[in-house]
Write a protein that holds these residues in place. Structure first.
Motif, short mmCIF file in Angstrom:
data_model
loop_
_atom_site.label_atom_id
_atom_site.label_comp_id
_atom_site.label_asym_id
_atom_site.label_seq_id
_atom_site.Cartn_x
_atom_site.Cartn_y
_atom_site.Cartn_z
N ARG A 1 0.83 -1.19 0.00
CA ARG A 1 0.00 0.00 0.00
C ARG A 1 0.87 1.25 0.00
O ARG A 1 2.03 1.22 0.34
CB ARG A 1 -0.91 0.01 1.22
CG ARG A 1 -1.91 -1.12 1.23
CD ARG A 1 -2.72 -1.17 -0.05
NE ARG A 1 -3.44 0.06 -0.28
CZ ARG A 1 -4.73 0.22 -0.02
NH1 ARG A 1 -5.43 -0.76 0.45
NH2 ARG A 1 -5.31 1.37 -0.25
N LEU B 1 1.96 7.94 3.11
CA LEU B 1 1.40 9.27 2.96
C LEU B 1 2.23 10.37 3.57
O LEU B 1 3.28 10.15 4.13
CB LEU B 1 -0.01 9.31 3.54
CG LEU B 1 -0.15 9.05 5.01
CD1 LEU B 1 -0.33 10.36 5.73
CD2 LEU B 1 -1.34 8.18 5.23
N ASN C 1 -9.36 12.71 -0.23
CA ASN C 1 -8.90 11.31 -0.19
C ASN C 1 -8.90 10.69 1.20
O ASN C 1 -8.90 9.47 1.33
CB ASN C 1 -7.54 11.16 -0.88
CG ASN C 1 -6.39 11.81 -0.12
OD1 ASN C 1 -6.51 12.18 1.04
ND2 ASN C 1 -5.25 11.95 -0.78
N LEU D 1 -8.94 6.43 2.30
CA LEU D 1 -7.68 5.76 2.60
C LEU D 1 -7.85 4.83 3.80
O LEU D 1 -7.61 5.21 4.94
CB LEU D 1 -6.59 6.81 2.86
CG LEU D 1 -6.30 7.75 1.69
CD1 LEU D 1 -5.27 8.81 2.10
CD2 LEU D 1 -5.81 6.97 0.48
#
Ligand code: SF4
Ligand code: SF4
Length: 181
Positions: free
Chosen positions: A4, A7, A100, A104
């Motif tokens: 994944r 961020l 977003n 997430l």
């Protein structure tokens, strides 16, 4: 399993300083989209957990968290070691936005952006609540000193690093017991 994305690590500014653009209790009165840049940045609790790699089971969608962090993560400082150049050095790094955040699913459930997005209150250890940026570490809610670098690990190696992260403390430790990491 697929790896994944990682961020954005946001460095908060001191809240509520004289002349600050940060409104008192903005996290309770504004949505993510309504926050100005200073408020948005101030919302991060500095837990660093978004810089830790999670694996997703392609069949079930289930997430597994590892104790492996992005190569730019400074485990002792609990932050990005090259924030200004993170996009070029760590292309997987994802910048959080009001749009977003709700999508997430790999954000930790304790992430302040996720909490506000879900209309929930921040935890006691968030420095906006406690007034102390050490609280997140004291509560065992951060990744400080709990990760190893990504290095050359691929998916099989990452699968061996799947761990159960400790649950943060429900309440502040009693006075006199000293601080824990
Ligand atoms: S998980 Fe959320 S609160 Fe924690 S460091 Fe990342 S952006 Fe900040
Ligand atoms: S580049 Fe890595 S360490 Fe830096 S903010 Fe992004 S995920 Fe975190």
């Amino acid at each position: 399993m697929t790896k994944r994305t990682l961020l954005d690590r946001i460095k908060p500014k001191p809240p509520h300083a004289p002349g600050s653009e940060i409104a008192p209790e903005f996290w309770r009165t504004k949505s993510l989209a309504q926050m100005n840049e200073a408020e948005w940045e101030a919302l991060c609790d500095g837990c660093g957990k978004c810089c830790v790699i999670s694996l997703e089971d392609a069949d079930t969608g289930e997430l597994y968290r590892t104790d492996v962090a992005c190569k730019l993560f400074d485990a002792a400082a609990c932050g990005c070691s090259d924030y200004a150049n993170r996009k070029s050095k760590a292309p997987d790094c994802v910048k959080l936005t009001p749009k977003n955040v709700p999508k997430l699913d790999w954000l930790p459930p304790t992430c302040a952006y996720r909490l506000v997005s879900e209309g929930r209150e921040l935890y006691w250890w968030h420095y906006l609540i406690s007034g102390d940026r050490e609280s997140v570490h004291l509560a065992n809610a951060s990744a400080r000193n709990k990760t190893r670098p990504e290095g050359r690990l691929k998916i099989p190696g990452l699968m061996k690093r799947i761990v159960q992260w400790p649950e943060p403390l429900d309440d502040p430790p009693a006075k006199g017991r000293g601080r824990r990491r």
